[in-house]
Design a protein around this motif. Structure first.
Motif, PDB file in Angstrom:
ATOM      1  N   TRP A  32       0.851  -1.194   0.000  1.00 16.65           N
ATOM      2  CA  TRP A  32       0.000   0.000   0.000  1.00 16.65           C
ATOM      3  C   TRP A  32       0.887   1.244   0.000  1.00 16.65           C
ATOM      4  O   TRP A  32       2.072   1.165   0.358  1.00 16.65           O
ATOM      5  CB  TRP A  32      -0.912   0.019   1.224  1.00 16.65           C
ATOM      6  N   LEU A  33       0.316   2.353  -0.406  1.00 12.13           N
ATOM      7  CA  LEU A  33       0.995   3.634  -0.243  1.00 12.13           C
ATOM      8  C   LEU A  33       0.849   4.054   1.206  1.00 12.13           C
ATOM      9  O   LEU A  33      -0.249   4.007   1.764  1.00 12.13           O
ATOM     10  CB  LEU A  33       0.370   4.708  -1.147  1.00 12.13           C
ATOM     11  N   GLU A  34       1.940   4.460   1.805  1.00 12.92           N
ATOM     12  CA  GLU A  34       1.854   4.883   3.194  1.00 12.92           C
ATOM     13  C   GLU A  34       0.971   6.126   3.313  1.00 12.92           C
ATOM     14  O   GLU A  34       1.028   7.017   2.456  1.00 12.92           O
ATOM     15  CB  GLU A  34       3.246   5.197   3.757  1.00 12.92           C
ATOM     16  N   PRO A  35       0.167   6.192   4.359  1.00 12.60           N
ATOM     17  CA  PRO A  35      -0.632   7.399   4.579  1.00 12.60           C
ATOM     18  C   PRO A  35       0.268   8.632   4.552  1.00 12.60           C
ATOM     19  O   PRO A  35       1.362   8.610   5.113  1.00 12.60           O
ATOM     20  CB  PRO A  35      -1.250   7.173   5.959  1.00 12.60           C
ATOM     21  N   GLY A  36      -0.201   9.663   3.885  1.00 12.83           N
ATOM     22  CA  GLY A  36       0.600  10.867   3.712  1.00 12.83           C
ATOM     23  C   GLY A  36       1.166  10.973   2.302  1.00 12.83           C
ATOM     24  O   GLY A  36       1.523  12.056   1.862  1.00 12.83           O
ATOM     25  N   THR A  37       1.226   9.827   1.607  1.00 14.79           N
ATOM     26  CA  THR A  37       1.752   9.826   0.237  1.00 14.79           C
ATOM     27  C   THR A  37       0.771  10.504  -0.714  1.00 14.79           C
ATOM     28  O   THR A  37      -0.428  10.246  -0.647  1.00 14.79           O
ATOM     29  CB  THR A  37       1.972   8.377  -0.249  1.00 14.79           C
ATOM     30  N   ALA A  38       1.315  11.349  -1.593  1.00 15.22           N
ATOM     31  CA  ALA A  38       0.494  11.995  -2.612  1.00 15.22           C
ATOM     32  C   ALA A  38       1.016  11.597  -3.986  1.00 15.22           C
ATOM     33  O   ALA A  38       2.163  11.888  -4.326  1.00 15.22           O
ATOM     34  CB  ALA A  38       0.534  13.506  -2.448  1.00 15.22           C
ATOM     35  N   ALA A  39       0.168  10.917  -4.753  1.00 11.82           N
ATOM     36  CA  ALA A  39       0.586  10.443  -6.075  1.00 11.82           C
ATOM     37  C   ALA A  39       0.359  11.547  -7.102  1.00 11.82           C
ATOM     38  O   ALA A  39      -0.742  12.107  -7.199  1.00 11.82           O
ATOM     39  CB  ALA A  39      -0.192   9.195  -6.454  1.00 11.82           C
ATOM     40  N   THR A  56      -4.953   3.021  -3.642  1.00 13.31           N
ATOM     41  CA  THR A  56      -3.772   3.345  -2.827  1.00 13.31           C
ATOM     42  C   THR A  56      -3.419   2.200  -1.884  1.00 13.31           C
ATOM     43  O   THR A  56      -2.378   2.237  -1.240  1.00 13.31           O
ATOM     44  CB  THR A  56      -4.023   4.602  -1.965  1.00 13.31           C
ATOM     45  N   GLY A  57      -4.322   1.235  -1.780  1.00 13.38           N
ATOM     46  CA  GLY A  57      -4.110   0.140  -0.833  1.00 13.38           C
ATOM     47  C   GLY A  57      -4.595   0.457   0.578  1.00 13.38           C
ATOM     48  O   GLY A  57      -4.345  -0.288   1.524  1.00 13.38           O
ATOM     49  N   HIS A  58      -5.349   1.581   0.694  1.00 15.42           N
ATOM     50  CA  HIS A  58      -5.855   2.024   2.007  1.00 15.42           C
ATOM     51  C   HIS A  58      -6.490   0.876   2.795  1.00 15.42           C
ATOM     52  O   HIS A  58      -6.187   0.660   3.971  1.00 15.42           O
ATOM     53  CB  HIS A  58      -6.880   3.142   1.759  1.00 15.42           C
ATOM     54  N   ARG A  59      -7.369   0.166   2.159  1.00 18.11           N
ATOM     55  CA  ARG A  59      -8.112  -0.856   2.888  1.00 18.11           C
ATOM     56  C   ARG A  59      -7.288  -2.115   3.150  1.00 18.11           C
ATOM     57  O   ARG A  59      -7.592  -2.880   4.061  1.00 18.11           O
ATOM     58  CB  ARG A  59      -9.395  -1.195   2.131  1.00 18.11           C
ATOM     59  N   ARG A  60      -6.269  -2.346   2.320  1.00 14.74           N
ATOM     60  CA  ARG A  60      -5.388  -3.477   2.641  1.00 14.74           C
ATOM     61  C   ARG A  60      -4.583  -3.142   3.894  1.00 14.74           C
ATOM     62  O   ARG A  60      -4.437  -3.970   4.785  1.00 14.74           O
ATOM     63  CB  ARG A  60      -4.447  -3.773   1.466  1.00 14.74           C
ATOM     64  N   ASN A  88     -14.096  -0.089  -2.348  1.00 14.02           N
ATOM     65  CA  ASN A  88     -13.428  -1.370  -2.139  1.00 14.02           C
ATOM     66  C   ASN A  88     -12.745  -1.731  -3.449  1.00 14.02           C
ATOM     67  O   ASN A  88     -13.398  -2.167  -4.391  1.00 14.02           O
ATOM     68  CB  ASN A  88     -14.474  -2.427  -1.770  1.00 14.02           C
ATOM     69  N   LEU A  89     -11.436  -1.522  -3.516  1.00 12.21           N
ATOM     70  CA  LEU A  89     -10.715  -1.838  -4.757  1.00 12.21           C
ATOM     71  C   LEU A  89      -9.871  -3.095  -4.602  1.00 12.21           C
ATOM     72  O   LEU A  89      -9.123  -3.455  -5.510  1.00 12.21           O
ATOM     73  CB  LEU A  89      -9.856  -0.639  -5.181  1.00 12.21           C
ATOM     74  N   GLU A  90      -9.995  -3.754  -3.456  1.00 15.27           N
ATOM     75  CA  GLU A  90      -9.171  -4.947  -3.232  1.00 15.27           C
ATOM     76  C   GLU A  90      -9.606  -6.101  -4.129  1.00 15.27           C
ATOM     77  O   GLU A  90      -8.783  -6.742  -4.780  1.00 15.27           O
ATOM     78  CB  GLU A  90      -9.237  -5.355  -1.758  1.00 15.27           C
ATOM     79  N   ASP A  91     -10.895  -6.357  -4.172  1.00 16.21           N
ATOM     80  CA  ASP A  91     -11.372  -7.467  -5.001  1.00 16.21           C
ATOM     81  C   ASP A  91     -11.143  -7.163  -6.476  1.00 16.21           C
ATOM     82  O   ASP A  91     -10.763  -8.042  -7.250  1.00 16.21           O
ATOM     83  CB  ASP A  91     -12.863  -7.706  -4.751  1.00 16.21           C
ATOM     84  N   ALA A  92     -11.364  -5.918  -6.864  1.00 22.72           N
ATOM     85  CA  ALA A  92     -11.167  -5.544  -8.260  1.00 22.72           C
ATOM     86  C   ALA A  92      -9.700  -5.674  -8.655  1.00 22.72           C
ATOM     87  O   ALA A  92      -9.379  -6.088  -9.780  1.00 22.72           O
ATOM     88  CB  ALA A  92     -11.667  -4.126  -8.504  1.00 22.72           C
ATOM     89  N   ALA A  93      -8.805  -5.308  -7.745  1.00 23.50           N
ATOM     90  CA  ALA A  93      -7.378  -5.406  -8.054  1.00 23.50           C
ATOM     91  C   ALA A  93      -6.985  -6.856  -8.331  1.00 23.50           C
ATOM     92  O   ALA A  93      -6.222  -7.146  -9.263  1.00 23.50           O
ATOM     93  CB  ALA A  93      -6.552  -4.839  -6.901  1.00 23.50           C
ATOM     94  N   VAL A  94      -7.509  -7.751  -7.543  1.00 20.61           N
ATOM     95  CA  VAL A  94      -7.222  -9.181  -7.753  1.00 20.61           C
ATOM     96  C   VAL A  94      -7.803  -9.644  -9.086  1.00 20.61           C
ATOM     97  O   VAL A  94      -7.141 -10.329  -9.876  1.00 20.61           O
ATOM     98  CB  VAL A  94      -7.793 -10.015  -6.581  1.00 20.61           C
TER      99      VAL A  94
END
Lengths: 303, 303, 303, 303
Positions: free
Chosen positions: C157-164, C190-194, C264-270
């Motif tokens: 995941w992107l660490e909290p605070g990261t700006a893409a 961003t991987g927030h939920r992971r 929820n982008l976790e399932d979609a990412a998989v």
């Protein structure tokens, strides 16, 4: 009543500035420990009568936003002992169904609340900051007086549209043999709910029995603390040009006197008649809703 | 305390059948007009103190289901005059935040409510049919007695986990010089909210100060009508095998005695100490929620 | 980023006036029947993946106003057949928990909504009158593109605070081999939920991964219709002087581009990774809430 | 129809055991990736039509539990930038007003849900554990077919009380030139809402147009996935001895086929008529309410 006459009446009953420019308690200032203690003497038998109706979760002509009551858990779930039955209640309580208190910030007349404060400056989307129900956190403990208008008139109820004036109130009190005192809570029975019970519900927004505007001068002159009714105290049609709810404007905005709407005065009327007296210890304890414009309540008459 | 001892205590304090096989009012039967009238004499100054907290709309460790408070209308809409500010309030009120009454049907112990009635037979998905808050529609008007445990112990609060026994209650009363009478409402201060104010909120579900089960025998023997506390009266861990909330089971299920949870006793403690007496006229007026398991409340102490 | 630079960026991406002075649909104007029909071709296997999370009724650091879900009736009541199980749901859906759409009227920047309309003139205590969720009544049917930033970066995941920034988005698309087209819905993982699943919930109000303001110029230039993220698209701290949520201001207010928060982008990412493609038919159908500022939603990716 | 005949029909259309003893998805099993992909081909113009009504916050004869919609915050509060307008929505969504999905656990017939599971064993006070809306988390993506009964009959609407049988459905399809295929979502227009628009609302609980029970045999034989209607699919009076809602029992309990109630089919009827075809890509995305008995929805027809 034309607008000019109403405006003069508004000025006549106004308490703006009476208890200071920053006051937000209005007629609650008429109560002090001494008057509260005196009020306890109005309890002479210990009989208690609820002045509220059961909350009504069924919509109808006078209940367009019915109360919510849902079980949130029953003893069918949970592993340990004891188990619990719990519920949720919700109220959009202003309107014609729930027995509720109107705090001063409920009513804006031409943009102003009690004491001349701007409504838009005092109430935002999170709640009120002036004249809210917080001012009643310690409740109202006072001598209560029931004025039973249908009893005095020898009828079952005042027909919707009837507006009772000061003479009607004074005559009913005399018929009852009830003395008025400064610091009283005055409860006016029109028989609204008896009519509803017998003939069915109707929409009182445009047709209701209540008080004539002139009655407010008498309530003002007699140092009334709170006014309650089995309707919402306003007669409709209002008879005042351009003012739909003159009693609300005069009570809440001009006088700074809280209102109690949709009281159950049927049981109290029976009890008072049986006791042969229409005064009692009155106790009201609104919920402590920060910034609230009022509260659902269950006021008690302790005879 | 092992299960056998607890069961014996449950039997000892049980009021099942005491007021008839069909009774659903429990200890409210201890009050009558005479006792209520006597109670009004406990008001000696007219000072009133709210025993409730402000409703809390912010979630936290002890407020997982925060109260809802939304403006439903402001004076920015509507065409006529006056205009109104109105709001919605909602409560999933059982728990550790809202000051609330537990009606008898709230608590099921091994499938039974007060008087041996089956919980599943008495509470369905629409609400309760036995021992509901309807039984308290006329409120509770009684002599109230505050037992200030931290004051007697010379501490700011009882540490969470502490369980006060009957000797502690009696000693605190003696220190206060307060007499107990049949028909009293007993309010036990543990200092819960003072600790919360000073140290921050915690989850009292598993760690709280309250009463030891044996204290219920004393409350039973002294004909207590209602028990309230600044926590929920239960000490946790409970110290009773297999029973997480023994006070709830003994009060609500065995004795048929309503509870008031999450009281604000801080202001009352100050007022009582200043007055040098810890008894007062106590008035509680639950909302009239048909089938409800309790109600959010704002009890008043009238000193 | 200083205020002057931000203001210039705001001007650069602004769509005010682009579709007329009275337009309240913003980037939805980029979709027409032709583009919707083309989008259906992005479905190539028929696999469907929900992009929403389960509604969460438990409060926590990122869920201060938990969703309400109560049974309103069970088959234990009612006389006839069949009987029903029914429930109530309630959502104060903006925030960091519920998967929801932000309509344009959600976000006021310096008193203005999209197209320069005044927020106070367009939203009153009863709801909105401009840029509300009503504009999305027919949903959003478009080609959806998932940009999987952690995958491209080879991290969980992107660490909290990261700006893409825009380069990060373009590089991730290139790594995926995904083409961008005008009229796309862009979903940024961003991987927030992971991170939440592995490390536990935190309050993302002040610490979250999201987009850098400059990324909005790229989304603008590429005619993006809707932006969604597993956070709320804003990185925090924002890095912009005096602007806490620059992405909200640039997307909703300047561009008139709806946002979808807490996807929820976790399932979609998989699923996308397994399929070897990151585009799909995207369907969003907000509830028809008149005057609403958004809606809880369950967007679907049809691969 | 007498009870014996109904019971035989129940058996005939039953899917209990068809997809295994533990199945809780019912007719959703008829959809797979292949059928979903085929369904996307039913979109031929890209026009999208919402099949939902606006949520109605005003009570009425067919809306006894009106939806709640309250502003929770406006841009008048908050210190930073941007500021937000936010709202709360709540739904007791089953009934005759909200466009909503019925999950299988909604309907208990003689104590049983779909597949013979006991309702009391599967739904407790916290929600359902079988056949809940969770089973539809990935939505329903299918070919949709609108059967416009009033159009075929040359009337504005079917009069309340009318029950359409299988011949009526087949005749209407033939008149439209619409082919039925396995895996279709079938939407039956009775003209309910056109009648309501022209004549005003009524209480359809006891008087509504819908399907005759025999129609369910045809829906079963043609492998229908979901049934929706502008009413709730049931004609009332039902004409079945002792069964008030036979379509609900046959669809949800016997067939395991979800229902969509209170659809808006007026706009779709116009669009289909203009397009000269009554099939389309149908997308339904219920909210992810864990343990829910259904969901408010906004289904889309993509022509």
């Amino acid at each position: 009543m034309d607008a000019t006459t109403f405006d003069a009446l508004f000025e006549r009953v106004s308490n703006w500035g009476r208890w200071g420019a920053n006051d937000q308690r209005g007629t609650l200032n008429l109560l002090d420990d001494g008057r509260r203690l005196e009020a306890t003497a109005a309890a002479r038998s210990g009989q208690v009568v609820s002045l509220a109706h059961d909350l009504d979760t069924v919509s109808g002509p006078d209940n367009g936003r019915p109360a919510l009551h849902y079980m949130t858990q029953q003893a069918d779930v949970g592993g340990g002992e004891p188990r619990v039955n719990t519920d949720f209640v919700g109220f959009d309580f202003h309107g014609k169904s729930v027995t509720h208190l109107d705090a001063l910030c409920h009513c804006s007349f031409r943009g102003r609340l009690y004491n001349g404060v701007g409504s838009a400056d005092s109430v935002d989307s999170r709640g009120g900051h002036f004249g809210t129900v917080d001012q009643l956190r310690d409740g109202v403990v006072a001598r209560g007086v029931l004025i039973d208008l249908p009893r005095a008139a020898g009828v079952g109820w005042l027909e919707p549209g009837t507006a009772a004036g000061p003479d009607d109130l004074v005559a009913a009190l005399a018929a009852q043999g009830t003395e008025r005192r400064p610091g009283d809570v005055v409860l006016v029975r029109t028989g609204h709910r008896r009519r509803r019970a017998e003939l069915g519900a109707w929409d009182p927004s445009n047709l209701s029995a209540g008080l004539a505007p002139e009655a407010m001068a008498w309530l003002h002159a007699t140092d009334t603390v709170v006014l309650g009714s089995d309707g919402d105290s306003d007669a409709r049609p209002s008879g005042v040009d351009g003012v739909e709810s003159p009693i609300h404007a005069l009570a809440l905005t001009a006088m700074g006197m809280p209102l109690i709407d949709n009281l159950n005065l049927e049981d109290a009327a029976v009890a008072c008649s049986a006791a042969g007296r229409w005064d009692f210890l009155f106790v009201l304890a609104p919920l402590r809703i920060p910034g609230g414009t009022g509260s659902p309540v269950n006021p008690l008459a302790i005879l």
